[in-house]
Motif scaffolding. Structure first.
Motif, mmCIF file in Angstrom:
data_model
loop_
_atom_site.group_PDB
_atom_site.id
_atom_site.type_symbol
_atom_site.label_atom_id
_atom_site.label_comp_id
_atom_site.label_asym_id
_atom_site.label_seq_id
_atom_site.Cartn_x
_atom_site.Cartn_y
_atom_site.Cartn_z
ATOM 1 N N THR A 1 51.055 38.502 -44.175
ATOM 2 C CA THR A 1 50.712 37.329 -43.352
ATOM 3 C C THR A 1 49.470 36.611 -43.877
ATOM 4 N N ASN B 1 59.476 39.823 -33.581
ATOM 5 C CA ASN B 1 59.690 41.254 -33.847
ATOM 6 C C ASN B 1 58.917 42.138 -32.873
ATOM 7 N N ALA C 1 57.305 34.164 -35.844
ATOM 8 C CA ALA C 1 57.910 35.280 -36.605
ATOM 9 C C ALA C 1 57.300 36.617 -36.175
ATOM 10 N N PHE D 1 59.602 41.628 -41.771
ATOM 11 C CA PHE D 1 59.102 40.251 -41.810
ATOM 12 C C PHE D 1 59.311 39.661 -43.209
ATOM 13 N N THR E 1 56.601 43.766 -44.277
ATOM 14 C CA THR E 1 57.034 42.517 -44.892
ATOM 15 C C THR E 1 57.836 42.836 -46.159
#
Ligand code: KG4
Ligand code: ZN
Length: 339
Positions: free
Chosen positions: A160, A252, A248, A206, A155
């Motif tokens: 998350t 990926n 999301a 992300f 990220t």
């Protein structure tokens, strides 16, 4: 081989005993009192670890019908995590290793999560695509073996779990946010609001901060304050947010499945407890004909069984750590094993 695992990186104290691949005990003591503060208070966390660590290790041994002298290897989380919290478990483990004259391994907490699928009866097969989703990290990894971990993406802002916790706070659901958002989502309409899903230049990275901000903007635009949001609206916001996060993550993961030939997929870390995410990644694995391993709920969140298992694989590869091993708050130089 009997392995003792100790975990104390955040707000869970955990002690586990493995005998070979069998889990004899995996005790987890959660510090629920942090909910009153809206998040983990580091100082209070260290104190609580200190109080519980010895009784918990004793209880794990008793439950396994073993005593200290039966332990062959002692392992503990060294980082990343809260420095004071880590210090408690790590120091206790090193003290035990010194007094019993047993080998010691300092384990990277994220590597513990990465291999947690191997705690299940049906084990992942290498090469493996692993999605790590926790309170502090979001990583997509190509794992060739226990000693070869290649990071594909991470990220660029919030993790998350952090995004779940922050949105939960905005909706005044409380901490930890993940389970509360999941519960609200069950009765909410996930198609009510179209929140944005970030597409980044780096293919496997992300970003969740834009999504988090658009939830905040939506609330500010439509309600004068959080107390004015009707329950139904809150549930719709939660469900729409959860859907955007899952899209999301799956976007990926699917991209990686196109470009990396893996035998299995595993979903690990605290957010892997999320039912929608578990469901969507299972559907994706079927689409690509891959084996999917998602740890049972007890092994998604922080637990010492995964630390013991990771410590054991490092020990078997020939590693042994000194009792000078220090705790580390972030991954920093203690990055994953790449060879
Ligand atoms: O791996 P973990 O236990 O601790 C860290 O190493 O960070 O992950 C904790 C995170 C928290 O942010 C929590 O809100 C999230 O996992 N979480 C969930 C669920 N259960 C826990 N997120 C979404 N859905 C859940 N059911
Ligand atoms: Zn964790």
């Amino acid at each position: 081989m009997i392995v003792l695992g100790i975990e104390s990186s955040c707000d869970e104290t955990s002690a586990a005993i493995l005998s070979g691949n069998n889990i004899l005990s995996n005790l987890i003591s959660s510090q629920d009192f942090h909910a009153d503060y809206g998040g983990v208070v580091p100082e209070l966390s260290s104190r609580a670890h200190l109080q519980i660590i010895k009784p918990l290790v004793d209880k794990a041994l008793k439950e396994s019908n073993l005593n200290c002298a039966d332990i062959d290897l002692i392992t503990a989380t060294a980082g990343p995590g809260l420095i004071g919290a880590l210090l408690v478990g790590l120091t206790y483990a090193k003290g035990l290793a010194f007094s019993l004259n047993k080998p010691f391994i300092a384990v990277n907490h994220i590597e513990g999560h990465i291999f947690s699928g191997f705690l299940m009866e049906d084990k992942p097969e290498f090469p493996l695509l692993t999605l790590v989703v926790s309170g502090g990290h979001t990583l997509l990894l190509y794992v060739k073996s226990f000693m070869e971990i290649q990071q594909l993406g991470t990220t660029v802002d919030d993790a998350t779990g952090e995004a779940f916790d922050k949105v939960s706070k905005m909706l005044s659901f409380g901490y930890p946010g993940g389970p509360k958002i999941q519960n609200a989502s069950k009765i909410g309409d996930e198609d009510k609001i179209k929140f944005p899903v970030a597409v980044l230049k780096k293919p496997y990275n992300f970003s969740f901060s834009g999504l988090k901000t658009s939830v905040l903007r939506y609330i500010q635009k439509n309600f004068s304050n959080v107390n004015d949001i009707p329950e139904k609206e809150k549930n719709d916001i939660a469900a729409s947010f959860q859907k955007a996060v899952v899209i999301a993550l799956m976007q990926n993961t699917e991209r990686a499945l196109h470009n990396y030939d893996v035998k299995s997929i595993s979903l690990v870390g605290g957010v892997a407890a999320n039912a929608k995410l578990r469901n969507e990644i299972t559907i994706l694995s079927k689409k690509y004909g891959k084996k999917i391993i998602i740890p049972s709920l007890e092994f998604c969140g922080d637990n010492a069984a995964m630390i013991a298992l990771r410590g054991k694989s490092l020990f078997e590869s020939g590693r042994q750590d000194s009792l000078n091993a220090k705790p580390y708050p972030s991954l920093g130089e203690n990055y994953f094993h790449t060879s």
